[in-house]
Design a protein around this motif. Structure first.
Motif, PDB file in Angstrom:
ATOM      1  N   HIS A  68       0.854  -1.182   0.000  1.00 61.24           N
ATOM      2  CA  HIS A  68       0.000   0.000   0.000  1.00 61.24           C
ATOM      3  C   HIS A  68       0.889   1.231   0.000  1.00 61.24           C
ATOM      4  CE1 HIS A  68      -2.435   3.256   1.727  1.00 61.24           C
ATOM      5  NE2 HIS A  68      -3.439   2.651   1.126  1.00 61.24           N
ATOM      6  N   LEU A  69       0.751   2.042  -1.035  1.00 63.53           N
ATOM      7  CA  LEU A  69       1.547   3.263  -1.138  1.00 63.53           C
ATOM      8  C   LEU A  69       0.618   4.457  -1.125  1.00 63.53           C
ATOM      9  CD1 LEU A  69       3.986   2.111  -3.977  1.00 63.53           C
ATOM     10  CD2 LEU A  69       4.401   2.071  -1.508  1.00 63.53           C
ATOM     11  N   SER A  70       0.930   5.395  -0.279  1.00 59.35           N
ATOM     12  CA  SER A  70       0.092   6.581  -0.161  1.00 59.35           C
ATOM     13  C   SER A  70       0.902   7.818  -0.555  1.00 59.35           C
ATOM     14  CB  SER A  70      -0.390   6.706   1.286  1.00 59.35           C
ATOM     15  OG  SER A  70      -1.174   7.846   1.418  1.00 59.35           O
ATOM     16  N   ARG A  71       0.350   8.588  -1.471  1.00 58.56           N
ATOM     17  CA  ARG A  71       1.031   9.812  -1.900  1.00 58.56           C
ATOM     18  C   ARG A  71      -0.004  10.939  -1.904  1.00 58.56           C
ATOM     19  NH1 ARG A  71       4.326   6.751  -1.002  1.00 58.56           N
ATOM     20  NH2 ARG A  71       5.988   5.869  -2.282  1.00 58.56           N
ATOM     21  N   SER A  72       0.088  11.811  -0.948  1.00 57.70           N
ATOM     22  CA  SER A  72      -0.852  12.927  -0.828  1.00 57.70           C
ATOM     23  C   SER A  72      -2.294  12.396  -0.786  1.00 57.70           C
ATOM     24  CB  SER A  72      -0.632  13.891  -1.999  1.00 57.70           C
ATOM     25  OG  SER A  72      -1.482  14.986  -1.898  1.00 57.70           O
ATOM     26  N   VAL A  73      -3.117  12.764  -1.757  1.00 59.07           N
ATOM     27  CA  VAL A  73      -4.516  12.324  -1.721  1.00 59.07           C
ATOM     28  C   VAL A  73      -4.724  11.058  -2.559  1.00 59.07           C
ATOM     29  CG1 VAL A  73      -5.481  14.603  -1.282  1.00 59.07           C
ATOM     30  CG2 VAL A  73      -5.115  13.853  -3.641  1.00 59.07           C
ATOM     31  N   GLU A 193      11.688   2.377   2.861  1.00 57.16           N
ATOM     32  CA  GLU A 193      11.810   2.622   1.413  1.00 57.16           C
ATOM     33  C   GLU A 193      10.431   2.815   0.757  1.00 57.16           C
ATOM     34  OE1 GLU A 193      11.968  -2.088   0.045  1.00 57.16           O
ATOM     35  OE2 GLU A 193      13.750  -0.832  -0.158  1.00 57.16           O
ATOM     36  N   LEU A 194       9.401   2.335   1.394  1.00 60.47           N
ATOM     37  CA  LEU A 194       8.054   2.491   0.827  1.00 60.47           C
ATOM     38  C   LEU A 194       7.637   3.967   0.757  1.00 60.47           C
ATOM     39  CD1 LEU A 194       6.252  -0.380   2.791  1.00 60.47           C
ATOM     40  CD2 LEU A 194       6.894  -0.419   0.380  1.00 60.47           C
ATOM     41  N   ASP A 195       8.243   4.772   1.616  1.00 60.14           N
ATOM     42  CA  ASP A 195       7.894   6.204   1.641  1.00 60.14           C
ATOM     43  C   ASP A 195       8.434   6.958   0.428  1.00 60.14           C
ATOM     44  OD1 ASP A 195       6.579   5.917   4.016  1.00 60.14           O
ATOM     45  OD2 ASP A 195       8.312   6.462   5.257  1.00 60.14           O
ATOM     46  N   THR A 196       9.442   6.377  -0.222  1.00 57.25           N
ATOM     47  CA  THR A 196      10.111   7.146  -1.276  1.00 57.25           C
ATOM     48  C   THR A 196      10.006   6.543  -2.667  1.00 57.25           C
ATOM     49  OG1 THR A 196      12.132   6.008  -0.642  1.00 57.25           O
ATOM     50  CG2 THR A 196      11.813   8.213   0.269  1.00 57.25           C
ATOM     51  N   ILE A 197       9.641   5.261  -2.778  1.00 56.83           N
ATOM     52  CA  ILE A 197       9.635   4.663  -4.125  1.00 56.83           C
ATOM     53  C   ILE A 197       8.538   5.296  -4.986  1.00 56.83           C
ATOM     54  CG2 ILE A 197      10.627   2.446  -3.462  1.00 56.83           C
ATOM     55  CD1 ILE A 197       7.895   1.238  -3.454  1.00 56.83           C
ATOM     56  N   ASP A 198       8.833   5.343  -6.279  1.00 52.66           N
ATOM     57  CA  ASP A 198       7.886   5.968  -7.220  1.00 52.66           C
ATOM     58  C   ASP A 198       6.793   4.989  -7.630  1.00 52.66           C
ATOM     59  OD1 ASP A 198       9.260   8.352  -7.261  1.00 52.66           O
ATOM     60  OD2 ASP A 198      10.648   7.637  -8.816  1.00 52.66           O
ATOM     61  N   ILE A 199       5.608   5.528  -7.824  1.00 46.88           N
ATOM     62  CA  ILE A 199       4.509   4.706  -8.329  1.00 46.88           C
ATOM     63  C   ILE A 199       4.571   4.738  -9.850  1.00 46.88           C
ATOM     64  CG2 ILE A 199       1.990   4.488  -8.491  1.00 46.88           C
ATOM     65  CD1 ILE A 199       1.814   5.667  -5.689  1.00 46.88           C
ATOM     66  N   ALA A 200       4.552   3.549 -10.448  1.00 51.27           N
ATOM     67  CA  ALA A 200       4.645   3.470 -11.910  1.00 51.27           C
ATOM     68  C   ALA A 200       3.480   4.213 -12.557  1.00 51.27           C
ATOM     69  CB  ALA A 200       4.618   2.002 -12.341  1.00 51.27           C
ATOM     70  N   ALA A 201       3.798   4.920 -13.637  1.00 51.36           N
ATOM     71  CA  ALA A 201       2.781   5.732 -14.317  1.00 51.36           C
ATOM     72  C   ALA A 201       1.599   4.885 -14.793  1.00 51.36           C
ATOM     73  CB  ALA A 201       3.412   6.458 -15.495  1.00 51.36           C
ATOM     74  N   GLU A 202       1.889   3.616 -15.177  1.00 52.16           N
ATOM     75  CA  GLU A 202       0.817   2.744 -15.686  1.00 52.16           C
ATOM     76  C   GLU A 202      -0.218   2.453 -14.616  1.00 52.16           C
ATOM     77  OE1 GLU A 202       4.386   2.788 -16.803  1.00 52.16           O
ATOM     78  OE2 GLU A 202       4.349   0.768 -15.969  1.00 52.16           O
ATOM     79  N   ALA A 203       0.199   2.540 -13.362  1.00 49.97           N
ATOM     80  CA  ALA A 203      -0.731   2.187 -12.285  1.00 49.97           C
ATOM     81  C   ALA A 203      -1.708   3.320 -11.987  1.00 49.97           C
ATOM     82  CB  ALA A 203       0.052   1.851 -11.019  1.00 49.97           C
ATOM     83  N   ILE A 204      -1.348   4.522 -12.467  1.00 47.64           N
ATOM     84  CA  ILE A 204      -2.188   5.669 -12.152  1.00 47.64           C
ATOM     85  C   ILE A 204      -3.354   5.760 -13.123  1.00 47.64           C
ATOM     86  CG2 ILE A 204      -2.235   8.195 -11.979  1.00 47.64           C
ATOM     87  CD1 ILE A 204       0.746   7.980 -11.164  1.00 47.64           C
TER      88      ILE A 204
END
Lengths: 316, 208
Positions: A68-73, A193-204
């Protein structure tokens, strides 16, 4: 002797107070079950975590990995199954809090879309009771029973991590208290490391345009209290429809099959873990149609909902 | 709830937590010992539920140990050993009646679908009936299309006559379970509670 006791009493009280404040287990009791639930919801949205878990359903056990990755909203959740077919994924889920509010004011015939968006709504259907402390994934947790206030939904038993407020265990029970499904973390990694890894664009995924069936062909005239319509669509085949209702925790979907499909289907029922499916014939005036209800409700409730379905024109 | 019942419930709760006083313990035991009182039955059921919840919460096995009521009922309903000739005739004819009705109504029965399921074609045939692809869902965001299979171990009970095909029933059940599974994880706002509802999906696409 008495004087000596008086001397040590004051420091002793201070030490005891310090112990109470510093002990997570004891300080946990200060929060009510409702507050714990609220904290769990807040933490689960904002926390980056991953972990292994087991899921037990109908006597079968699956091992899973959650990320589970959370980035802002926005947040991404991915659940991978580690046994069975290679690379099987239960669901990847992208959430954007900026989306999903467009349904708020949409009317669908006599029913309105009413997303369940807060705990107080959930508390109308379930009572929350603390049932003690339990260790899960080597972490001390508080066990909460989500006890339904009526017979139309199932009880849940969940364990909330005392440190992170994340849910570590969830058991869906039947109304006799017998477990139907059990999900339990065996380890949990938070942050790092979960706080900093990038979410792949395809997942968005971009926000979807809200399409609504404003003149439904069929509707139930009865659903259990607390359930709101959260999704509806009409299928390509004429006279077919699907609607999903939720009380914020459990959900069920209602299907009306076309006359052609209905002709080939007998009434049937099925159950798998907490999920029940009931399919019956309903007289819609000139034709008997197959109406099916699937969800985390009892077969009796599912059948009652199915029997209440009427054509849209009857309701209007 | 009356004041007495409220006290009783509190006493039971305290007893389960090991915090009951002597008076509370006696009060609960006295209430439980009454076999006629409906309140006693309710209390017994509540005790049973508390025990189950407590057992599950602490990782123990769950067993429905209070079978006293069902045994009492079974004994009460059991026929005597002495049968009149009329009763014998009725008994035999009754069995024939059951057999006849069983022949008339074909029961597809409770089936264990443990076999590897190679029935996605049937699901697809129903899925093709959908008007819109899943990307156009009006509801919550959905990333991947439906293509699931029936959960293993699913039990299906269908009452059927000859014109219905079991294959058709399985296919339709698979279709509606899959459609529900696509939506259910998305509709709950309680994000962390969503793992409580695990819905089985097909193997992941390569894009995942």
């Amino acid at each position: 002797m008495i004087t000596m006791l008086r001397r040590v009493r004051q420091p002793l009280v201070l030490v005891l107070c310090a112990l109470i404040v510093s002990s997570p287990a004891l300080s946990q009791t200060v929060r009510s079950a409702y507050e714990l639930m609220q904290d769990m919801m807040d933490s689960s949205t904002a926390t980056n975590y991953s972990g292994f878990a087991t899921h037990e359903k109908s006597g079968r056990l699956a091992t899973l990995h959650f990320t589970h990755l959370s980035r802002s909203v926005q947040s991404l959740e991915r659940v991978a199954r580690l046994d069975g077919p290679v690379d099987s994924v239960y669901y990847p889920r992208w959430r954007d809090q900026a989306c999903g509010t467009a349904q708020d004011s949409v009317q669908m015939g006599a029913l309105s879309f009413a997303p369940i968006s807060n705990l107080s709504k959930l508390a109308e259907s379930y009572s929350f009771e603390i049932r003690g402390q339990y260790r899960v994934a080597n972490r001390l947790s508080t066990v909460i029973l989500l006890n339904p206030k009526d017979q139309f939904r199932l009880p849940y038993l969940i364990s909330i991590d005392n440190q992170s407020d994340l849910m570590l265990k969830s058991v869906i029970l039947d109304n006799d208290g017998k477990p139907l499904e059990r999900l339990q973390f065996v380890n949990l990694q938070i942050g790092g490391e979960l706080d900093t890894i990038d979410i792949a664009a395809e997942a968005i995924s971009p926000c979807k345009e809200v399409l609504t069936d404003t003149s439904p062909l069929y509707q139930p005239s009865w659903v259990p209290p607390g359930y709101a319509l959260v999704f509806a669509k009409r299928n390509r085949q004429p006279n077919q429809a699907m609607m999903t209702f939720s009380d914020g925790l459990a959900s069920f979907s209602l299907f009306v099959a076309s006359p052609e499909i209905s002709t080939n289907l007998p009434p049937f029922s099925s159950s798998n873990g907490a999920t029940s499916a009931v399919s019956i014939k309903v007289d819609m005036g000139d034709v008997d149609l197959t109406v099916s209800v699937v969800g985390e409700i009892s077969k009796e409730t599912a059948e009652r909902i199915a029997r209440s379905v009427m054509s849209g024109s009857e309701i209007r | 709830m009356s004041h007495y019942n409220e006290q009783l419930a509190e006493a039971l709760s305290a007893l389960m937590d090991g915090e009951a006083t002597d008076i509370e313990t006696r009060r609960v035991l006295k209430a439980l010992s009454s076999s006629e009182d409906p309140q006693a039955q309710l209390l017994r059921e509540k005790w049973q539920r508390y025990q189950m919840v407590s057992s599950i919460a602490h990782g123990g096995d769950v067993s429905n140990s209070d079978i006293s009521s069902s045994i009492a009922l079974a004994i009460e309903q059991e026929d005597g050993f002495l049968e009149t000739p009329l009763k014998k005739i009725l008994g035999v004819s009754g069995r024939f009646a059951v057999a006849a009705s069983a022949a008339l109504v074909a029961i597809l029965g409770v089936q264990q679908f443990n076999q590897p399921l190679n029935l996605t074609d049937e699901t697809s045939s129903f899925a093709l009936l959908d008007e819109a692809p899943l990307d156009d869902y009006a509801g919550p965001v959905n990333l991947y299309p439906a293509n699931s299979f029936l959960p293993e171990n699913t039990q299906v009970q269908a009452v059927s006559s000859e014109r219905y095909s079991e294959k058709e029933v399985r296919g339709y059940l698979r279709f509606i379970l899959n459609e529900h599974a696509l939506i259910a994880p998305y509709v709950n706002s309680q994000e962390m509670l969503s793992p409580a509802r695990i819905e089985q999906r097909s193997p992941a696409k390569s894009s995942e």
